[in-house]
Design a protein around this motif. Structure first.
Motif, PDB file in Angstrom:
ATOM      1  N   ILE A  74      -7.867   4.076   1.777  1.00 16.18           N
ATOM      2  CA  ILE A  74      -6.977   3.445   0.789  1.00 16.18           C
ATOM      3  C   ILE A  74      -7.721   3.248  -0.529  1.00 16.18           C
ATOM      4  O   ILE A  74      -8.953   3.272  -0.581  1.00 16.18           O
ATOM      5  CB  ILE A  74      -6.454   2.073   1.269  1.00 16.18           C
ATOM      6  CG1 ILE A  74      -7.623   1.095   1.499  1.00 16.18           C
ATOM      7  CG2 ILE A  74      -5.608   2.231   2.523  1.00 16.18           C
ATOM      8  CD1 ILE A  74      -7.177  -0.344   1.765  1.00 16.18           C
ATOM      9  N   GLN A 121      -1.059   3.676  -2.403  1.00 16.60           N
ATOM     10  CA  GLN A 121      -2.477   3.358  -2.273  1.00 16.60           C
ATOM     11  C   GLN A 121      -3.090   3.908  -0.991  1.00 16.60           C
ATOM     12  O   GLN A 121      -4.301   3.839  -0.813  1.00 16.60           O
ATOM     13  CB  GLN A 121      -2.677   1.834  -2.340  1.00 16.60           C
ATOM     14  CG  GLN A 121      -2.434   1.245  -3.711  1.00 16.60           C
ATOM     15  CD  GLN A 121      -2.556  -0.271  -3.704  1.00 16.60           C
ATOM     16  OE1 GLN A 121      -1.576  -0.985  -3.931  1.00 16.60           O
ATOM     17  NE2 GLN A 121      -3.754  -0.768  -3.447  1.00 16.60           N
ATOM     18  N   LEU A 168       0.826  -1.209   0.000  1.00 13.15           N
ATOM     19  CA  LEU A 168       0.000   0.000   0.000  1.00 13.15           C
ATOM     20  C   LEU A 168       0.863   1.261   0.000  1.00 13.15           C
ATOM     21  O   LEU A 168       0.581   2.216  -0.725  1.00 13.15           O
ATOM     22  CB  LEU A 168      -0.929   0.008   1.224  1.00 13.15           C
ATOM     23  CG  LEU A 168      -2.064  -1.015   1.247  1.00 13.15           C
ATOM     24  CD1 LEU A 168      -2.786  -0.973   2.587  1.00 13.15           C
ATOM     25  CD2 LEU A 168      -3.053  -0.761   0.109  1.00 13.15           C
TER      26      LEU A 168
END
Length: 228
Positions: free
Chosen positions: A182, A162, A157
């Motif tokens: 996210i 993200q 992530l």
């Protein structure tokens, strides 16, 4: 743009979301029941906050098996915009459209307050009108908002940018890496615990959430009047 607002038993932020889209943004927003099996002709899908199915088992766990969810999954996998807010974020993780999970807040209490956030990624469909690292303030209202994921997922992530929103001044619920929102790898599915739909009018003292919707509506927008 025609936007579907998915309504489950226990949804309680659907009207807030509708008013933000319809009354403030003048967009063709429509409620869609969890019983439906089609999202034909919609350009975007939004899943509001609340307590779907009373949050039994886990938040969003039962909603994930509703009639409409296979269509939401198909919609997302087709690259179309999907936004899940609070309980909507929880439902998206349960449906496998976003990684990780939302667990109980570290203090085991329901939190209702305004939280400071930083915009970590302003290059998404939902954040184009924000500045990178801009500090904004949005309401939060949840008991199960602590974001959790395995270390390798967290690394992915972060590496792939993200993480879209991060708690700024304090971490109110114990989310790993201060994560408040996210997006998926493809960039069309956003989940966030804060409520942008509750911060769209100056009359209420805050418009920091308005640009989430304005960013998505940028470009060709089909309002209710234009589509008649």
């Amino acid at each position: 743009m025609r936007i579907a607002i998915i309504v489950f038993p226990g949804s309680n932020c659907d009207v807030d979301l509708f008013e933000a889209l319809h009354s403030v943004c003048n967009t063709d927003a429509q409620y869609v029941s969890y019983r439906e099996k089609s999202l034909a002709d919609f350009d975007a899908v939004m899943i509001p906050g609340g307590f779907s199915y009373g949050d039994y088992l886990r938040c969003g766990a039962i909603a994930r098996f509703s009639n409409i969810m296979p269509e939401v999954v198909k919609f997302a996998r087709a690259g179309k915009p999907v936004l899940g807010i609070c309980n909507g974020f929880q439902i998206l993780t349960e449906a496998g459209l976003l990684p990780g999970a939302l667990k109980k807040n570290n203090n085991l209490k329901f939190i209702c307050k305004t939280a400071a956030l930083t915009v970590e990624n302003n290059a998404t469909l939902f954040t184009k009108q924000y500045h990178s690292k801009e500090k904004i303030y949005l309401p939060i209202a949840h008991a199960d908002g602590s974001y959790y994921a395995e270390k390798n997922v967290l690394s992915q992530l972060e590496d792939q940018q993200q993480v879209v929103f991060r708690y700024a001044d304090e971490n109110p619920n114990g989310s790993l890496n201060n994560i408040a929102g996210i997006i998926n790898e493809r960039g069309n599915v956003l989940g966030m615990m804060p409520h942008p739909e509750r911060a769209v009018e100056s009359l209420l003292g805050n418009v920091d959430g308005l640009r989430v919707f304005k960013s998505l509506l940028e470009g060709k927008v089909r309002t209710k009047e234009a589509s008649r």
